[in-house]
Design an enzyme around this catalytic site. Structure first.
Site, PDB file in Angstrom:
ATOM      1  N   ASP A 178       3.800  61.537 -17.144  1.00 52.70           N
ATOM      2  CA  ASP A 178       3.222  60.213 -17.300  1.00 52.70           C
ATOM      3  C   ASP A 178       2.473  60.134 -18.627  1.00 52.70           C
ATOM      4  OD1 ASP A 178       4.152  59.638 -14.782  1.00 52.70           O
ATOM      5  OD2 ASP A 178       2.198  59.944 -13.801  1.00 52.70           O
ATOM      6  N   ARG A 179       2.425  58.956 -19.174  1.00 51.03           N
ATOM      7  CA  ARG A 179       1.738  58.751 -20.450  1.00 51.03           C
ATOM      8  C   ARG A 179       0.322  59.324 -20.472  1.00 51.03           C
ATOM      9  NH1 ARG A 179       1.304  52.857 -23.406  1.00 51.03           N
ATOM     10  NH2 ARG A 179       0.108  53.497 -25.222  1.00 51.03           N
TER      11      ARG A 179
END
Length: 234
Positions: free
Chosen positions: A55-56
């Site tokens: 995930d970012r």
């Protein structure tokens, strides 16, 4: 410059910074953001292909192949669950057991169908601080967890911990707003405290067993120190 953790003729592992996208998205194109694939490609001077995703807001070990034709072999290691992934997370509260698992099915965000999901955890350490962050108790407790996702569903770790009310600190989507606001005000925290600490797998080309780990980032280690965790080594 991206931190390279290990590199061979066939693949390369990096320590992805929190907030960095893995590859280009519509949002990144509109905002002209950098992303890990582009930065790494430019840094080593050749094309790379992400084997898995983070995930970012999640930091830590991220694996790329250097040869597109090898991508299916590496992806199979993940899809067939032969890769051991270990994350570290700072969460609200203290689990009732020092180790266990969360195995509630999760809804696929695209299809709406339920998917099996399993996340194992171990309690590394916990602290109690003299701050009222919920409006109910004079103190607040937090835990550092070592987490191993057995399946790989979207936002699996974040969603399973939210279901258990052990919200990950700094999680804007699945976390607790009161906790996030407290950490922003008290410690100027802007990041999710979820870190992909270690990746263990068998190199599908050489059959060598590999273990790659990324040190806890400064922003994460700083919070652990501020909260008074006695041992920050995992």
């Amino acid at each position: 410059m991206i931190e390279i953790l290990k590199e061979t003729e066939d693949w390369i592992a990096i320590n992805k910074a929190a907030g960095l996208l893995v590859h280009r998205t519509k949002l990144a194109a509109e905002e002209k953001e950098n992303f890990a694939l582009q930065l790494l490609r430019d840094q080593i001077g050749q094309a790379v292909y992400p084997v898995h995703r983070l995930d970012r807001p999640t930091s830590g070990v991220l694996l790329f192949t250097k040869k597109k034709e090898l991508l299916p072999l590496f992806k199979a290691e993940f899809s067939e669950r032969r890769v051991e992934k270990t994350y570290l997370a700072l969460v609200r509260g203290v689990p009732s057991s020092k180790e266990g698992c969360f195995d509630r099915a999760l809804t696929n965000e695209r299809s709406g169908k339920l998917q099996e999901a399993r996340t194992d955890y171990k309690l590394v350490d916990s602290v109690e601080i003299p701050f009222n962050t919920t409006g109910r108790y004079p103190t607040s407790r937090y835990s550092l967890l070592s987490i191993q996702p057995f399946t790989g569903r979207t936002h699996q770790i974040r969603r399973h911990l939210a279901q258990a009310r052990h919200y990950i600190i700094g999680d804007k989507k699945h976390g607790d707003n009161k906790q996030n606001k407290f950490f922003e005000k008290q410690f100027d925290l802007q990041n999710l405290l979820l870190h992909a600490f270690e990746l263990r797998f068998q190199d599908p080309i050489t059959q060598e067993n590999m273990g790659i780990h990324a040190e806890i980032p400064v922003h994460f280690r700083t919070i652990l120190k501020e909260l008074g965790f006695p041992n920050q080594e995992v």
